[in-house]
Design a protein around this motif. Sequence first.
Motif, short mmCIF file in Angstrom:
data_model
loop_
_atom_site.label_atom_id
_atom_site.label_comp_id
_atom_site.label_asym_id
_atom_site.label_seq_id
_atom_site.Cartn_x
_atom_site.Cartn_y
_atom_site.Cartn_z
N LEU A 9 0.83 -1.20 0.00
CA LEU A 9 0.00 0.00 0.00
C LEU A 9 0.86 1.25 0.00
O LEU A 9 0.60 2.21 -0.74
CB LEU A 9 -0.93 -0.01 1.22
N ASN A 10 1.91 1.24 0.80
CA ASN A 10 2.82 2.36 0.84
C ASN A 10 3.50 2.57 -0.51
O ASN A 10 3.63 3.71 -0.99
CB ASN A 10 3.86 2.14 1.94
N GLY A 11 3.95 1.48 -1.13
CA GLY A 11 4.60 1.58 -2.43
C GLY A 11 3.65 2.05 -3.51
O GLY A 11 4.03 2.85 -4.39
N LEU A 12 2.40 1.59 -3.47
CA LEU A 12 1.40 2.02 -4.45
C LEU A 12 1.15 3.52 -4.34
O LEU A 12 1.09 4.23 -5.35
CB LEU A 12 0.11 1.24 -4.24
N ALA A 15 3.94 5.50 -5.74
CA ALA A 15 4.00 5.43 -7.20
C ALA A 15 2.94 6.28 -7.87
O ALA A 15 3.23 7.00 -8.84
CB ALA A 15 3.88 3.98 -7.66
N ILE A 16 1.70 6.21 -7.39
CA ILE A 16 0.60 6.87 -8.11
C ILE A 16 -0.22 7.83 -7.25
O ILE A 16 -1.18 8.43 -7.74
CB ILE A 16 -0.35 5.82 -8.74
N MET A 36 -7.36 0.83 -15.94
CA MET A 36 -7.55 2.25 -15.71
C MET A 36 -6.23 2.97 -15.85
O MET A 36 -5.16 2.38 -15.66
CB MET A 36 -8.15 2.50 -14.32
N LYS A 37 -6.28 4.23 -16.22
CA LYS A 37 -5.07 5.02 -16.40
C LYS A 37 -4.66 5.67 -15.08
O LYS A 37 -5.50 6.16 -14.33
CB LYS A 37 -5.27 6.10 -17.46
N VAL A 38 -3.36 5.64 -14.82
CA VAL A 38 -2.81 6.31 -13.64
C VAL A 38 -1.59 7.11 -14.07
O VAL A 38 -0.93 6.79 -15.06
CB VAL A 38 -2.43 5.31 -12.53
N ARG A 39 -1.32 8.14 -13.33
CA ARG A 39 -0.13 8.95 -13.57
C ARG A 39 0.97 8.48 -12.65
O ARG A 39 0.82 8.44 -11.43
CB ARG A 39 -0.43 10.43 -13.29
N CYS A 40 2.09 8.07 -13.22
CA CYS A 40 3.23 7.61 -12.43
C CYS A 40 4.47 8.36 -12.91
O CYS A 40 4.95 8.12 -14.02
CB CYS A 40 3.41 6.10 -12.58
N ASP A 51 -5.64 -7.71 -11.24
CA ASP A 51 -4.45 -8.54 -11.50
C ASP A 51 -3.34 -8.09 -10.54
O ASP A 51 -3.59 -7.42 -9.55
CB ASP A 51 -4.04 -8.43 -12.97
N SER A 52 -2.10 -8.46 -10.87
CA SER A 52 -0.97 -8.18 -9.98
C SER A 52 -0.32 -6.84 -10.26
O SER A 52 0.70 -6.51 -9.64
CB SER A 52 0.06 -9.30 -10.10
N ASP A 53 -0.90 -6.04 -11.16
CA ASP A 53 -0.26 -4.79 -11.58
C ASP A 53 0.02 -3.84 -10.43
O ASP A 53 1.05 -3.18 -10.39
CB ASP A 53 -1.12 -4.07 -12.63
N LEU A 54 -0.93 -3.75 -9.48
CA LEU A 54 -0.73 -2.81 -8.37
C LEU A 54 0.45 -3.20 -7.50
O LEU A 54 1.14 -2.34 -6.94
CB LEU A 54 -2.00 -2.68 -7.53
N PHE A 55 0.73 -4.50 -7.38
CA PHE A 55 1.88 -4.95 -6.60
C PHE A 55 3.19 -4.66 -7.36
O PHE A 55 4.19 -4.28 -6.76
CB PHE A 55 1.78 -6.43 -6.28
N VAL A 56 3.14 -4.85 -8.68
CA VAL A 56 4.33 -4.63 -9.49
C VAL A 56 4.71 -3.15 -9.51
O VAL A 56 5.87 -2.79 -9.33
CB VAL A 56 4.12 -5.16 -10.93
N ILE A 57 3.72 -2.29 -9.72
CA ILE A 57 4.02 -0.86 -9.77
C ILE A 57 4.49 -0.36 -8.40
O ILE A 57 5.32 0.54 -8.31
CB ILE A 57 2.80 -0.06 -10.28
N SER A 58 3.99 -0.98 -7.34
CA SER A 58 4.44 -0.66 -5.99
C SER A 58 5.92 -0.98 -5.82
O SER A 58 6.70 -0.16 -5.31
CB SER A 58 3.62 -1.43 -4.95
N GLN A 59 6.32 -2.17 -6.27
CA GLN A 59 7.71 -2.58 -6.12
C GLN A 59 8.66 -1.80 -7.03
O GLN A 59 9.75 -1.41 -6.62
CB GLN A 59 7.83 -4.09 -6.41
N VAL A 60 8.21 -1.58 -8.28
CA VAL A 60 9.10 -0.96 -9.27
C VAL A 60 9.25 0.54 -9.03
O VAL A 60 10.37 1.06 -8.89
CB VAL A 60 8.59 -1.23 -10.70
N PHE A 61 8.13 1.26 -8.99
CA PHE A 61 8.19 2.71 -8.88
C PHE A 61 8.05 3.21 -7.44
O PHE A 61 8.59 4.26 -7.09
CB PHE A 61 7.11 3.35 -9.75
N GLY A 62 7.31 2.48 -6.62
CA GLY A 62 7.13 2.91 -5.24
C GLY A 62 8.35 2.68 -4.39
O GLY A 62 8.83 3.58 -3.68
N HIS A 63 8.89 1.45 -4.45
CA HIS A 63 10.03 1.09 -3.61
C HIS A 63 11.35 1.01 -4.38
O HIS A 63 12.40 0.77 -3.78
CB HIS A 63 9.75 -0.25 -2.91
#
Length: 278
Positions: A9-12, A15-16, A36-40, A51-63
């Motif tokens: 949640l923190n990483g998400l 990221a966005i 859905m579109k998000v600004r990152c 799907d797993s996208d929210l976890f991936v974007i958390s790890q990649v861009f959030g953390h």
Amino acid sequence: MNYSKLYHLNGLARAIGWRKSLSVLLRRALGIGAPMKVRCRSHELLIRPTDSDLFVISQVFGHGEYEIGEAGQSALNRLALDWRKKGFIPVVVDAGANVGYSSIFLRNQHPDAIVMAIEPDPQAFETLVSNCAGLEQIIPIYGALWSHDGEVELVNSNSPSWARAVSDGQGVPSITLDSLLAKLPKTKLLVLKMDIEGAELEAMRECGKVLKDVPCIIVEPHDFMFPGRGCLTFVYSSFGGRSIDSLVNGENLIFIASALLAPKAAKRNTTKAARFNS
């Protein structure tokens, strides 16, 4: 690594932003899977809430789990620029690119390199193509990194897209690392990133020469899923005789040539690059 819900949640949110994060989580709770579109950062990206996208974007861009540190990034970028001046194309291979978040992150980290983003899951690949549209530095490739050029089978198709793997079979194009790099003229592999759910052993089976020369490898190990397989055997064997720095960031092991990180390396670009240009 078992992450807590708070970590993701923190990483998400990093990221966005919190507003979009809550929107994504609400759609997930309601079972609304439409992208859905998000600004990152500076990118407009698609995210599939169920799907797993929210976890991936958390790890990649959030953390920032693909960050290798300022010293490593600077050294690799100096090397890439040196290769460019000598007529070579620096390449980052993103094997297991999923929906393209990692490819975009690596593209931002290494502006003088071409990112070859390879992904075997057709739905994830479709999202990857959309996310990377307009980014000429990223080349999407539908398929799986493997020990032969041919086909493999996509397995565990009921799992979230970040957990889907391949094995011997048919249905998905397979390609060797050598063949992948041969798609462009005069390439040099700058970074090999692998998150391929236990296929590391088979994918690296015939890659001895390439692995011995690559300055940086980023890999998520999956031995915990396949005890006794020795998934990273060929990666480790390629380090014989080389001085390698090993880092851990999130789920990833990061290996980088020690010579690039030596205190005087930044002042000795010609000497530093000679090993990788030979």
